[in-house]
Motif scaffolding. Structure first.
Motif, PDB file in Angstrom:
ATOM      1  N   PHE A 102       0.738  -1.565   0.523  1.00 21.74           N
ATOM      2  CA  PHE A 102       0.073   0.564   0.485  1.00 21.74           C
ATOM      3  C   PHE A 102       0.547   1.264   0.331  1.00 21.74           C
ATOM      4  CE2 PHE A 102      -3.293  -2.787   2.010  1.00 21.74           C
ATOM      5  CZ  PHE A 102      -3.723  -3.246   0.996  1.00 21.74           C
ATOM      6  N   SER A 103       2.000   1.120   0.982  1.00 22.50           N
ATOM      7  CA  SER A 103       2.884   2.411   1.014  1.00 22.50           C
ATOM      8  C   SER A 103       3.482   2.572  -0.098  1.00 22.50           C
ATOM      9  CB  SER A 103       3.700   2.394   1.972  1.00 22.50           C
ATOM     10  OG  SER A 103       4.104   1.668   1.833  1.00 22.50           O
ATOM     11  N   GLY A 104       3.918   1.540  -0.648  1.00 23.75           N
ATOM     12  CA  GLY A 104       4.522   1.590  -2.365  1.00 23.75           C
ATOM     13  C   GLY A 104       3.701   2.335  -3.393  1.00 23.75           C
ATOM     14  N   LEU A 105       2.407   1.627  -3.107  1.00 27.27           N
ATOM     15  CA  LEU A 105       1.696   2.072  -4.349  1.00 27.27           C
ATOM     16  C   LEU A 105       1.515   3.509  -3.939  1.00 27.27           C
ATOM     17  CD1 LEU A 105      -0.386   1.493  -7.004  1.00 27.27           C
ATOM     18  CD2 LEU A 105      -1.628   0.472  -5.389  1.00 27.27           C
ATOM     19  N   TRP A 106       0.829   3.922  -3.379  1.00 24.35           N
ATOM     20  CA  TRP A 106       0.930   5.498  -2.792  1.00 24.35           C
ATOM     21  C   TRP A 106       1.981   6.546  -3.055  1.00 24.35           C
ATOM     22  CZ3 TRP A 106      -0.921   6.348   2.944  1.00 24.35           C
ATOM     23  CH2 TRP A 106      -1.118   7.870   2.609  1.00 24.35           C
ATOM     24  N   LEU A 107       3.228   5.752  -3.021  1.00 24.86           N
ATOM     25  CA  LEU A 107       4.140   6.951  -2.885  1.00 24.86           C
ATOM     26  C   LEU A 107       4.845   6.630  -4.657  1.00 24.86           C
ATOM     27  CD1 LEU A 107       6.811   5.662  -0.709  1.00 24.86           C
ATOM     28  CD2 LEU A 107       5.509   8.114  -0.659  1.00 24.86           C
ATOM     29  N   ILE A 108       4.514   5.746  -5.575  1.00 25.00           N
ATOM     30  CA  ILE A 108       4.665   5.524  -6.834  1.00 25.00           C
ATOM     31  C   ILE A 108       3.850   6.382  -7.748  1.00 25.00           C
ATOM     32  CG2 ILE A 108       4.795   4.495  -8.786  1.00 25.00           C
ATOM     33  CD1 ILE A 108       5.331   1.569  -7.277  1.00 25.00           C
ATOM     34  N   THR A 109       2.519   6.295  -7.243  1.00 25.60           N
ATOM     35  CA  THR A 109       1.423   6.737  -7.599  1.00 25.60           C
ATOM     36  C   THR A 109       1.481   8.696  -7.826  1.00 25.60           C
ATOM     37  OG1 THR A 109      -0.239   5.192  -7.274  1.00 25.60           O
ATOM     38  CG2 THR A 109      -1.136   7.491  -8.026  1.00 25.60           C
ATOM     39  N   LEU A 110       2.191   8.808  -6.336  1.00 27.94           N
ATOM     40  CA  LEU A 110       2.317  10.601  -5.874  1.00 27.94           C
ATOM     41  C   LEU A 110       3.467  11.099  -6.709  1.00 27.94           C
ATOM     42  CD1 LEU A 110       2.026  12.413  -3.843  1.00 27.94           C
ATOM     43  CD2 LEU A 110       3.417  11.572  -2.505  1.00 27.94           C
ATOM     44  N   ALA A 111       4.517  10.567  -6.925  1.00 28.32           N
ATOM     45  CA  ALA A 111       5.503  10.891  -7.551  1.00 28.32           C
ATOM     46  C   ALA A 111       5.664  11.222  -9.166  1.00 28.32           C
ATOM     47  CB  ALA A 111       6.443  10.178  -8.079  1.00 28.32           C
ATOM     48  N   GLY A 112       3.679  10.589 -10.129  1.00 26.75           N
ATOM     49  CA  GLY A 112       3.264  10.420 -11.081  1.00 26.75           C
ATOM     50  C   GLY A 112       2.620  11.417 -11.354  1.00 26.75           C
ATOM     51  N   PRO A 113       2.131  11.727 -13.030  1.00 29.11           N
ATOM     52  CA  PRO A 113       1.466  12.998 -13.472  1.00 29.11           C
ATOM     53  C   PRO A 113       0.000  13.177 -13.250  1.00 29.11           C
ATOM     54  CG  PRO A 113       0.889  10.538 -14.907  1.00 29.11           C
ATOM     55  CD  PRO A 113       1.702  10.267 -13.532  1.00 29.11           C
ATOM     56  N   LEU A 114      -0.818  12.567 -12.734  1.00 31.36           N
ATOM     57  CA  LEU A 114      -1.741  13.226 -12.038  1.00 31.36           C
ATOM     58  C   LEU A 114      -2.095  13.297 -11.263  1.00 31.36           C
ATOM     59  CD1 LEU A 114      -4.272  13.879 -13.293  1.00 31.36           C
ATOM     60  CD2 LEU A 114      -5.342  11.203 -12.884  1.00 31.36           C
ATOM     61  N   HIS A 115      -2.445  14.490 -10.614  1.00 27.76           N
ATOM     62  CA  HIS A 115      -2.237  15.877  -9.564  1.00 27.76           C
ATOM     63  C   HIS A 115      -0.656  15.056  -8.748  1.00 27.76           C
ATOM     64  CE1 HIS A 115      -5.728  16.316 -10.753  1.00 27.76           C
ATOM     65  NE2 HIS A 115      -6.398  14.704 -10.558  1.00 27.76           N
ATOM     66  N   GLY A 116       0.248  14.886  -8.705  1.00 24.76           N
ATOM     67  CA  GLY A 116       1.077  13.776  -7.962  1.00 24.76           C
ATOM     68  C   GLY A 116       2.109  15.334  -8.991  1.00 24.76           C
ATOM     69  N   LEU A 117       3.440  14.581  -7.996  1.00 21.76           N
ATOM     70  CA  LEU A 117       5.353  15.504  -8.668  1.00 21.76           C
ATOM     71  C   LEU A 117       5.745  15.893 -10.074  1.00 21.76           C
ATOM     72  CD1 LEU A 117       6.266  13.739  -5.257  1.00 21.76           C
ATOM     73  CD2 LEU A 117       4.950  16.448  -5.369  1.00 21.76           C
ATOM     74  N   GLY A 118       4.930  14.676 -10.689  1.00 22.23           N
ATOM     75  CA  GLY A 118       5.384  14.635 -11.712  1.00 22.23           C
ATOM     76  C   GLY A 118       6.642  13.472 -12.077  1.00 22.23           C
ATOM     77  N   LEU A 119       7.610  13.206 -11.207  1.00 16.74           N
ATOM     78  CA  LEU A 119       8.742  12.890 -11.770  1.00 16.74           C
ATOM     79  C   LEU A 119       8.520  11.602 -13.223  1.00 16.74           C
ATOM     80  CD1 LEU A 119       9.818  12.761  -8.218  1.00 16.74           C
ATOM     81  CD2 LEU A 119      10.342  14.236  -9.557  1.00 16.74           C
ATOM     82  N   LEU A 120       7.244  11.097 -12.618  1.00 17.43           N
ATOM     83  CA  LEU A 120       6.751   9.712 -13.396  1.00 17.43           C
ATOM     84  C   LEU A 120       6.004  10.029 -14.516  1.00 17.43           C
ATOM     85  CD1 LEU A 120       7.104   6.941 -10.578  1.00 17.43           C
ATOM     86  CD2 LEU A 120       8.884   7.461 -12.527  1.00 17.43           C
ATOM     87  N   GLY A 121       6.537   9.410 -15.867  1.00  7.71           N
ATOM     88  CA  GLY A 121       5.002   9.665 -16.718  1.00  7.71           C
ATOM     89  C   GLY A 121       4.034   8.174 -17.016  1.00  7.71           C
ATOM     90  N   ASN A 122       3.285   8.338 -17.570  1.00 10.37           N
ATOM     91  CA  ASN A 122       2.930   7.013 -17.542  1.00 10.37           C
ATOM     92  C   ASN A 122       3.737   6.281 -18.722  1.00 10.37           C
ATOM     93  OD1 ASN A 122      -0.244   6.981 -17.292  1.00 10.37           O
ATOM     94  ND2 ASN A 122      -0.543   9.397 -18.356  1.00 10.37           N
ATOM     95  N   ALA A 123       4.559   5.952 -19.039  1.00 10.44           N
ATOM     96  CA  ALA A 123       5.115   5.244 -19.789  1.00 10.44           C
ATOM     97  C   ALA A 123       5.824   4.774 -18.541  1.00 10.44           C
ATOM     98  CB  ALA A 123       5.752   5.176 -20.991  1.00 10.44           C
ATOM     99  N   ASP A 124       6.869   5.788 -18.314  1.00  7.38           N
ATOM    100  CA  ASP A 124       8.087   4.587 -17.300  1.00  7.38           C
ATOM    101  C   ASP A 124       7.417   4.641 -15.395  1.00  7.38           C
ATOM    102  OD1 ASP A 124       7.493   7.429 -16.538  1.00  7.38           O
ATOM    103  OD2 ASP A 124       9.332   8.327 -16.042  1.00  7.38           O
TER     104      ASP A 124
END
Length: 532
Positions: free
Chosen positions: A475-497
């Motif tokens: 749960f914590s890992g999925l939360w952090l990865i989504t937080l790093a994602g492009p939608l309402h997150g930090l934008g560190l990850l795009g959809n592909a990576d």
């Protein structure tokens, strides 16, 4: 040590009156609700004509999960089966955590469908909705509560009668959207709409976002109704795979037809500013509005009627299964045992009452339908994402040579990990705003639960920590990865990576979870193949 033996049922029993057609129509009835009424509009605004691809991705994701649950449900054909699986495989603490997720996933759908009915009705009774905020007024809230009460009253009947009512409603629910797609395509088919304003105006990001954020997943998650009614089927080994897979494939064809009809029926002047700025008269009831524009007032009238019948039917069947999930949770010892009592007709009255009361909380001022179903889609997929983990773990601890599966999933080593990856991807696509609420609430519930256990027992050592050890990093890992994602997150990850990270992360969690499974699942062995 925690005793993992599940209590046996005593006294009145659930009746086995659910046949293949009843189970098939239960799943179809669960899927064809407000999702199709609003999903095509939302998906088109997010992804344009490429929303057709989004529907296929959503169906593929749910179909992977459905195949997994076809095996699990026939191994343990019990009412409220999703509660039982993690308990049999990982012990009580894991099951307790998943029960919170499942509880929210089930009790929140019926009130959402009630809100959908009121929203459409506001076209004729504007006093039901506050035009400024889009929320229910006091009058709208009263109507929604009355609808919830109607769902409850219908569910006081025996399951055979509930499914008979649902079957009748489902014929209507199938006929109206099928007729809508056929009429709109035949009256106004403007093929240029498929590319003139951009086939995929928001690119691949929009295609993926539409899966979680437009109601597509929400529209498919009704397949689970057959799973929850497994214990009330005379032959679940044959009936469940038929109902689960058949309902998803049939609804995919219907949803694709509706999305295509919506796209090609739009007059071009309403697309002058692109798909994201799409507006037309009657957009609050999108298909009815299109029917009126196309000169089909009789179809518009039928669609306004369907706006009450389709969500209403879905509300009824979700009330049915929400009661069964609460019943199964109590019967497994994770809620007070009085909730597992049955009426002489085999109806879990007290569980239905709790589902009704909990559902009323969702009728407080809510965000938009689209925002709400994004949240519900994520929590629904998260609830069912444990299935692939359980399946692979039980393949180890309940070997097939000793426990022959009534329905065996071929290539489980490939399908189950793929289902788990896709489930986690849909949570990732929903965005950080959703996961912040989802996992934040889950963490709060866990802290409260541990505090309650400490007060009762003066210790937490009795909890089945070993079986639940994989859930914290998951749960914590999925939360952090989504937080790093492009939608309402930090934008560190795009959809592909981000997808690549989710895939590697999912496989690592699968390996960890399998190492945490009960080495000798005594209760699972005792319950194998038994509905009661």
């Amino acid at each position: 040590m925690t005793d993992h033996r599940l209590p046996l049922m005593t006294g009145a029993k659930l009746r086995r009156d659910a046949g293949p057609t009843g189970l098939l129509f239960a799943s179809i009835g669960g899927m064809i609700g407000s999702g199709w009424l609003f999903g095509a509009l939302n998906a088109a605004k997010i992804a344009g004509p490429a929303s057709l691809i989004s529907w296929v991705i959503g169906a593929f994701a749910v179909l992977l999960l459905a195949f997994v649950y076809a095996e699990l449900s026939t191994m343990f054909p019990r009412p409220g089966a999703v509660i039982i699986f993690p308990q049999l495989c990982f012990g009580d603490l894991s099951a307790q955590i998943m029960s919170w997720i499942n509880f929210l996933a089930y009790v929140s759908v019926a009130p959402v469908e009630a809100v959908a009915v009121v929203s459409y009705a506001a076209n004729f009774a504007p006093q039901l909705i506050d035009a400024r905020t889009g929320m229910l007024t006091a009058a709208g809230l009263a109507v929604a509560i009355a609808l919830m009460a109607m769902f409850l009253v219908v569910n006081l009947l025996a399951i055979r009668l509930v499914l008979a009512i649902n079957n009748a409603i489902t014929w209507w629910k199938l006929a109206v959207p099928a007729l809508t797609a056929a009429m709109l395509i035949s009256v106004h088919f403007r093929a240029a709409n498929l590319n003139e304003f951009g086939f995929a105006p928001t690119g691949i990001d929009g295609i993926f976002q539409a899966v979680s954020g437009s109601g597509i997943l929400f529209a498919f998650l009704g397949f689970r109704q057959a799973i929850e009614l497994a214990g009330e089927s005379a032959d679940p080994h044959r009936n469940l795979p038929f109902a689960i897979v058949g309902s998803i494939l049939l609804c995919l064809v219907l949803y694709l037809s509706l999305q295509l009809a919506f796209i090609v029926a739009l007059p071009p002047q309403y697309l002058a500013h692109g798909w994201t700025e799409l507006k037309f008269p009657g957009i609050s009831g999108p298909f009815a509005g299109l029917a009126a524009i196309a000169g089909l007032p009789w179809l518009a009238a039928a669609l306004y009627a369907d706006a009450a019948i389709s969500p209403g039917g879905t509300g009824i069947i979700y009330s049915t299964t929400a009661g069964r999930v609460i019943y199964a949770t109590a019967e497994a010892g994770m809620l007070p045992r009085w909730l597992s009592s049955l009426s002489p007709a085999g109806v879990p009255l007290k569980s239905l009452g709790l589902a009704f009361c909990a559902g009323l909380l969702f009728l407080l001022p809510l965000p938009s339908w689209r925002q709400l179903v994004t949240y519900l889609s994520s929590i629904g997929v998260l609830a069912y994402g444990v299935g692939p983990v359980v399946l692979l773990s039980l393949r180890q601890t309940l070997p097939e040579r000793d426990y022959a599966r009534p329905f065996r999933l071929s290539l489980a080593w490939l399908v189950a990990p793929a289902a788990f990856i896709v489930s986690n991807l849909t949570v990732f696509w929903s965005g950080a705003a959703v996961t912040d609420h989802l996992f934040g609430g889950l963490l709060a519930a866990f802290i409260l639960y541990c505090g309650w256990q400490w007060r009762r027992r003066g210790s937490l050592r009795h909890l089945a920590w070993r079986g639940a050890a994989w859930m914290a990093p998951y749960f914590s890992g999925l939360w952090l990865i989504t937080l790093a994602g492009p939608l309402h997150g930090l934008g560190l990850l795009g959809n592909a990576d981000g997808a690549a990270v989710i895939a590697v992360f999912s496989l690592a969690i699968l390996a960890l979870a399998r190492s945490c499974a009960l080495p000798d699942p005594v209760a699972a062995k005792a319950r194998f193949g038994h509905a009661d």
